[in-house]
Design a protein around this motif. Structure first.
Motif, PDB file in Angstrom:
ATOM      1  N   MET A 137       0.856  -1.204   0.000  1.00  0.00           N
ATOM      2  CA  MET A 137       0.000   0.000   0.000  1.00  0.00           C
ATOM      3  C   MET A 137       0.885   1.244   0.000  1.00  0.00           C
ATOM      4  N   ASP A 138       0.713   2.124  -1.021  1.00  0.00           N
ATOM      5  CA  ASP A 138       1.545   3.332  -1.021  1.00  0.00           C
ATOM      6  C   ASP A 138       0.984   4.360  -0.040  1.00  0.00           C
ATOM      7  N   TRP A 139       1.728   5.453   0.096  1.00  0.00           N
ATOM      8  CA  TRP A 139       1.392   6.442   1.118  1.00  0.00           C
ATOM      9  C   TRP A 139       0.003   7.042   0.889  1.00  0.00           C
ATOM     10  N   PHE A 140      -0.306   7.353  -0.381  1.00  0.00           N
ATOM     11  CA  PHE A 140      -1.607   7.971  -0.673  1.00  0.00           C
ATOM     12  C   PHE A 140      -2.751   6.992  -0.405  1.00  0.00           C
ATOM     13  N   ALA A 141      -2.487   5.730  -0.762  1.00  0.00           N
ATOM     14  CA  ALA A 141      -3.525   4.710  -0.508  1.00  0.00           C
ATOM     15  C   ALA A 141      -3.737   4.556   0.990  1.00  0.00           C
ATOM     16  N   PHE A 142      -2.638   4.640   1.751  1.00  0.00           N
ATOM     17  CA  PHE A 142      -2.755   4.530   3.202  1.00  0.00           C
ATOM     18  C   PHE A 142      -3.534   5.712   3.778  1.00  0.00           C
ATOM     19  N   LEU A 143      -3.200   6.910   3.282  1.00  0.00           N
ATOM     20  CA  LEU A 143      -3.929   8.106   3.739  1.00  0.00           C
ATOM     21  C   LEU A 143      -5.415   7.979   3.434  1.00  0.00           C
ATOM     22  N   PHE A 144      -5.706   7.462   2.246  1.00  0.00           N
ATOM     23  CA  PHE A 144      -7.099   7.293   1.844  1.00  0.00           C
ATOM     24  C   PHE A 144      -7.809   6.305   2.784  1.00  0.00           C
ATOM     25  N   PHE A 145      -7.094   5.231   3.108  1.00  0.00           N
ATOM     26  CA  PHE A 145      -7.667   4.237   4.032  1.00  0.00           C
ATOM     27  C   PHE A 145      -8.008   4.898   5.375  1.00  0.00           C
ATOM     28  N   ILE A 146      -7.078   5.710   5.865  1.00  0.00           N
ATOM     29  CA  ILE A 146      -7.296   6.404   7.143  1.00  0.00           C
ATOM     30  C   ILE A 146      -8.502   7.340   7.029  1.00  0.00           C
ATOM     31  N   GLU A 147      -8.585   8.019   5.902  1.00  0.00           N
ATOM     32  CA  GLU A 147      -9.673   8.980   5.700  1.00  0.00           C
ATOM     33  C   GLU A 147     -11.038   8.271   5.678  1.00  0.00           C
ATOM     34  N   VAL A 148     -11.078   7.135   4.983  1.00  0.00           N
ATOM     35  CA  VAL A 148     -12.326   6.364   4.945  1.00  0.00           C
ATOM     36  C   VAL A 148     -12.692   5.906   6.358  1.00  0.00           C
ATOM     37  N   THR A 149     -11.688   5.459   7.093  1.00  0.00           N
ATOM     38  CA  THR A 149     -11.943   4.959   8.447  1.00  0.00           C
ATOM     39  C   THR A 149     -12.456   6.082   9.350  1.00  0.00           C
ATOM     40  N   ILE A 150     -11.794   7.242   9.285  1.00  0.00           N
ATOM     41  CA  ILE A 150     -12.222   8.363  10.142  1.00  0.00           C
ATOM     42  C   ILE A 150     -13.641   8.800   9.763  1.00  0.00           C
ATOM     43  N   GLY A 151     -13.890   8.894   8.451  1.00  0.00           N
ATOM     44  CA  GLY A 151     -15.230   9.277   7.997  1.00  0.00           C
ATOM     45  C   GLY A 151     -16.269   8.294   8.501  1.00  0.00           C
ATOM     46  N   GLY A 152     -15.923   7.009   8.482  1.00  0.00           N
ATOM     47  CA  GLY A 152     -16.849   5.989   8.962  1.00  0.00           C
ATOM     48  C   GLY A 152     -17.080   6.090  10.455  1.00  0.00           C
ATOM     49  N   LEU A 153     -16.012   6.332  11.206  1.00  0.00           N
ATOM     50  CA  LEU A 153     -16.152   6.448  12.660  1.00  0.00           C
ATOM     51  C   LEU A 153     -17.061   7.624  13.019  1.00  0.00           C
ATOM     52  N   LEU A 154     -16.871   8.741  12.318  1.00  0.00           N
ATOM     53  CA  LEU A 154     -17.687   9.926  12.615  1.00  0.00           C
ATOM     54  C   LEU A 154     -19.151   9.687  12.222  1.00  0.00           C
ATOM     55  N   SER A 155     -19.357   8.992  11.111  1.00  0.00           N
ATOM     56  CA  SER A 155     -20.737   8.659  10.727  1.00  0.00           C
ATOM     57  C   SER A 155     -21.348   7.734  11.775  1.00  0.00           C
ATOM     58  N   GLY A 156     -20.516   6.827  12.283  1.00  0.00           N
ATOM     59  CA  GLY A 156     -20.996   5.873  13.283  1.00  0.00           C
ATOM     60  C   GLY A 156     -21.494   6.557  14.543  1.00  0.00           C
ATOM     61  N   VAL A 157     -20.841   7.653  14.912  1.00  0.00           N
ATOM     62  CA  VAL A 157     -21.299   8.390  16.093  1.00  0.00           C
ATOM     63  C   VAL A 157     -22.712   8.924  15.858  1.00  0.00           C
ATOM     64  N   MET A 158     -22.960   9.346  14.632  1.00  0.00           N
ATOM     65  CA  MET A 158     -24.312   9.849  14.296  1.00  0.00           C
ATOM     66  C   MET A 158     -25.345   8.724  14.411  1.00  0.00           C
ATOM     67  N   TYR A 159     -24.955   7.507  14.011  1.00  0.00           N
ATOM     68  CA  TYR A 159     -25.888   6.378  14.147  1.00  0.00           C
ATOM     69  C   TYR A 159     -26.153   6.095  15.630  1.00  0.00           C
ATOM     70  N   ALA A 160     -25.050   6.171  16.404  1.00  0.00           N
ATOM     71  CA  ALA A 160     -25.175   5.869  17.834  1.00  0.00           C
ATOM     72  C   ALA A 160     -26.115   6.849  18.533  1.00  0.00           C
ATOM     73  N   LEU A 161     -26.092   8.074  18.027  1.00  0.00           N
ATOM     74  CA  LEU A 161     -26.940   9.122  18.602  1.00  0.00           C
ATOM     75  C   LEU A 161     -28.413   8.705  18.561  1.00  0.00           C
ATOM     76  N   VAL A 162     -28.804   8.089  17.489  1.00  0.00           N
ATOM     77  CA  VAL A 162     -30.191   7.622  17.374  1.00  0.00           C
ATOM     78  C   VAL A 162     -30.374   6.358  18.212  1.00  0.00           C
ATOM     79  N   ALA A 163     -29.366   5.508  18.190  1.00  0.00           N
ATOM     80  CA  ALA A 163     -29.476   4.235  18.907  1.00  0.00           C
ATOM     81  C   ALA A 163     -29.639   4.442  20.414  1.00  0.00           C
ATOM     82  N   ILE A 164     -29.038   5.503  20.940  1.00  0.00           N
ATOM     83  CA  ILE A 164     -29.114   5.742  22.386  1.00  0.00           C
ATOM     84  C   ILE A 164     -30.574   5.921  22.840  1.00  0.00           C
TER      85      ILE A 164
END
Lengths: 443, 298
Positions: free
Chosen positions: B1-28
């Motif tokens: 995995m090159d550096w840009f691909a790694f950065l992209f992976f991190i970005e997807v993960t962070i975006g997913g984590l932040l979206s997940g918090v929004m889901y949790a907000l409803v789940a609570i």
């Protein structure tokens, strides 16, 4: 706004659910309406059906009907659900003098196709519907008036080409299509592929699962793909979410082009400043400066008979689409009356009227709709009618027209449409209609 | 995995984590009700819609932000109390399926009432939070999602502290553990349920504001429950902490799946992928990652 005004649309919906809006007489021309004034798509439904009814009301109030034949309508609430749409169809089809059906729903239209063909009553799917229903040789009663999905695609590609300096300039460009994960959204996948091959641009098509309230991964993919343009083929909540997610991912909004169901005020308002500069295709301009709109305001709303509870929505995209739809339905009846007499017509006679619905720009001007829409030229075998398109840009408050009227590449599209419709005919064992067949009309 | 691909992976993960918090907000909101009464409140999404629609309609009529917020919170509390009094109390001791069906019906009533009172128009809700991203080490991070995550974090911390350190919170937990034992020691079940429904109404308000600012205030808000259900299955229906952890897991997993596996299936898989994950967890661990294990004698 008082609570009574707030309650007015709901009370209207309750009235509609309880029964019809106008009294149906055998000597009237009737329009059964499968409307949706509550539920997830109520904003579009109230605008479109409001505009349609406003125009019918104008014709009754100003002209005393079409050559003396009063126009009536009855509404059944569908909430945009197919099963409810079919139930309303079954309930309202017993009304006498039905001119045409106008469900404004792909799903409901599909479900009615066999029924209306047996009934011999036209089914109008303005700006939407199955692309191959354009071929009147196979689908005698279905009319995707003004714009089918393939023409829309061609219009959008032509517009992007014009912005880039011509079709040649598309070579080497990249276009991403973000489409709604539904049969409607997927309808244009093959035609984008074909146009990409023809004009030499690279293409990536990305699906957004229904309803589209979460698009982070799709826009990250778009960022990775680095397209020159994104075409938004959305519906409902998917549209504002696309615009705001694009902003969050740094994609320039003025390089997003919306399709015909991503072009309303409801699609951009929730996105706030993320939507400023967004451009979308349309067959009808918004605004209320057109003479027909002014007459509706004066004659219909002036008499307290306007259908929109919120008059600020007069001239909005959906309201104007409803008005244009009203014009096309009324003119089809008028044209059919010219042949069959000034009386209540059968559905098949109105079908004949639609198949001769040729409104030149001059006639459109006479109807007070110059620049509201361009023209239409329906024939027995072309049920779309070669509608022109234009593009509008959102400035944060209103849409502004930013292009001339553009013709899609109908010559390119027609063989593809015929291939699909002829395959359908072969599958169903149908014989292709001829012009002479189309002149045979059931009384 | 090159550096840009790694950065992209991190970005997807962070975006997913932040979206997940929004889901949790409803789940609570679901968790609060389930924890104390064993009812899966299917009307939570409708409450989110009702709250956001009430708030935005009040602000459009000229009320200042805080006044509209206070009035909407009061309306949601009243709605919660009314639901408890008019629907759940008469159905006390009925089967969980009866109660679930009651909340399903309630969802339609609340959605209809929301449109009846406030109309069907689509509204813009501006909370004053920037939608522009900021760039950290070449990664785009959504300011809005980050602030939403902070708000959700504060809410979870407050709810956790409430359950752990206040008398009412302890009473909630007692009721959750054993309703009959709680009754036997003199706890007023009806009051506790009323309080819980009020709290769920306020949670719906917070979720409604944040989701409303994201989507616009429109009917689709009631569909955000579809995002919360796999979170509940994964985290357990009775754990606030579970809702947050599962939200993060679901958010990150579905985004990574959409980006890296989606193209194999032609895209558009995140809608069902989260449910597939939840289903697997359900098979392996029926009470979810953090749900309380029930030991029952038949």
């Amino acid at each position: 706004m008082s609570i009574f005004k707030r309650l007015a649309p709901a009370l209207l919906a309750a009235t509609i659910l309880a029964g019809g809006v106008t009294t149906v007489h055998a000597d009237d021309q009737h329009f059964p309406l499968q409307s949706y004034r509550v539920g997830p798509y109520a904003a579009g439904g109230t605008g479109f059906f409001g505009g349609f009814i406003d125009y019918l009301n104008l014709i009754n109030t100003r002209d005393g009907g079409v050559n003396g034949v009063k126009l009536t309508w009855s509404e059944g609430e569908t909430e945009y659900e197919v099963e409810k749409g079919v139930e309303v169809y079954q309930r309202l089809k017993t009304n006498p003098g039905i001119a045409a059906w106008n469900p404004l729903s792909v799903g409901i239209a599909y479900a009615m196709l066999d029924g209306i063909t047996a009934d011999k009553v036209p089914l109008i799917t303005i700006n939407h519907g199955r692309t191959d229903t354009t071929d009147g040789r196979v689908f005698p009663y279905a009319f995707p008036l003004l714009l089918n999905p393939y023409s829309e695609t061609s219009g959008i590609v032509n517009y992007i080409a014009a912005k880039e300096g011509g079709l040649e300039a598309l070579k080497g460009k990249k276009i991403a299509v973000l489409y709604h994960g539904s049969p409607y959204g997927k309808e244009t996948i093959p035609i984008y592929e074909l146009l990409a091959e023809k004009y030499g641009f690279s293409l990536v098509q990305i699906e957004v699962p229904h309803p589209g309230s979460e698009q982070q991964s799709q826009w990250l993919q778009i960022r990775q793909e680095r397209p020159d343009y994104v075409v938004l083929r959305g519906w409902g909540v998917m549209n504002p979410v696309a615009l705001s997610t694009a902003q969050r991912n740094g994609f320039p909004v003025d390089h997003i082009i919306g399709n015909v169901w991503s072009n309303s005020e409801e699609d951009v308002t929730p996105a706030g400043d993320a939507a400023i500069g967004y451009t979308a295709i349309t067959t009808q301009a918004s605004g209320k400066e057109y003479p027909v709109l002014q007459e509706i305001i004066k004659t219909v709303y002036g008499a307290g008979q306007g259908n929109l509870a919120d008059q600020a929505r007069i001239g909005s995209v959906y309201h104007n689409l409803g008005i244009v739809n009203g014009i096309l339905n009324v003119e089809a009846v008028r044209i059919a009356q010219g042949k069959f007499g000034n009386r209540t017509l059968t559905g098949d006679e109105v079908r004949w009227g639609f198949e001769h619905l040729q409104l030149t720009p001059e006639r459109v001007k006479e109807l007070g709709a110059e620049n509201l829409f361009h023209s239409i030229n329906v024939t027995y075998d072309n049920h779309e009618g070669e509608g022109y398109v234009t593009f509008q840009q959102w400035d944060g408050q209103k849409w502004n027209v930013v292009s001339d009227w553009i013709a899609p590449d109908w010559a390119l599209l027609r063989p593809i449409i015929e291939k699909s419709s002829e395959a359908y005919a072969a599958e169903k064992g149908l014989t292709l209609r001829t012009e002479a067949d189309a002149e045979n009309v059931s009384q | 995995m090159d550096w840009f691909a790694f950065l992209f992976f991190i970005e997807v993960t962070i975006g997913g984590l932040l979206s997940g918090v929004m889901y949790a907000l409803v789940a609570i909101g679901f968790v609060l009700i389930y924890k104390t009464s064993g009812v899966l409140n299917f009307a939570q999404g409708a409450m989110v819609l009702f709250a956001a629609l009430t708030f935005v309609s009040l602000t459009e009529q000229g009320l200042p932000f805080l006044a509209a917020l206070a009035i909407t919170a009061a309306v949601m509390a009243l709605l919660g109390l009314t639901i408890e009094r008019a629907v759940l109390r008469p159905l006390a001791n009925r089967s969980p399926m009866t109660l679930f069906m009651a909340t399903l019906g309630l969802a339609y009533v609340i959605e209809g009432a929301a449109q009846l009172i406030w109309g069907t128009a689509v509204h813009r809700l501006d909370l004053g939070i920037s939608n522009e991203p900021f760039i950290l080490g070449g990664i785009f991070i959504s300011t809005f999602d980050l602030i939403a995550a902070l708000i959700a974090g504060v809410m979870v911390a407050a709810l956790t502290a409430f359950f752990r350190f206040t008398r009412t919170g302890l009473a909630f937990r007692a009721v959750a553990d054993d309703q009959f034992a709680a009754l036997a020691v003199g706890l007023r079940l009806d009051r506790i349920w009323a309080a819980v429904w009020t709290a769920a109404g306020v949670v719906a308000l917070v979720a409604g504001l944040l989701w409303g600012a994201r989507l616009g205030v429109q009917f689709a808000l009631s569909l955000v429950v579809l995002k919360a259900l796999p979170v509940l299955v994964l985290g357990g229906f009775d754990s606030v902490l579970g809702a947050i952890v599962a939200g993060l897991l679901i958010g990150a997993t579905e985004k990574l799946a959409e980006v890296y596996i989606g193209p194999v299936f032609g895209g558009g898989i995140e809608g069902w992928f989260a449910y597939a994950v939840a289903l697997i967890v359900l098979l392996v661990r029926p009470t979810g990652l953090f749900g309380q294990k029930l030991v029952e004698r038949y």
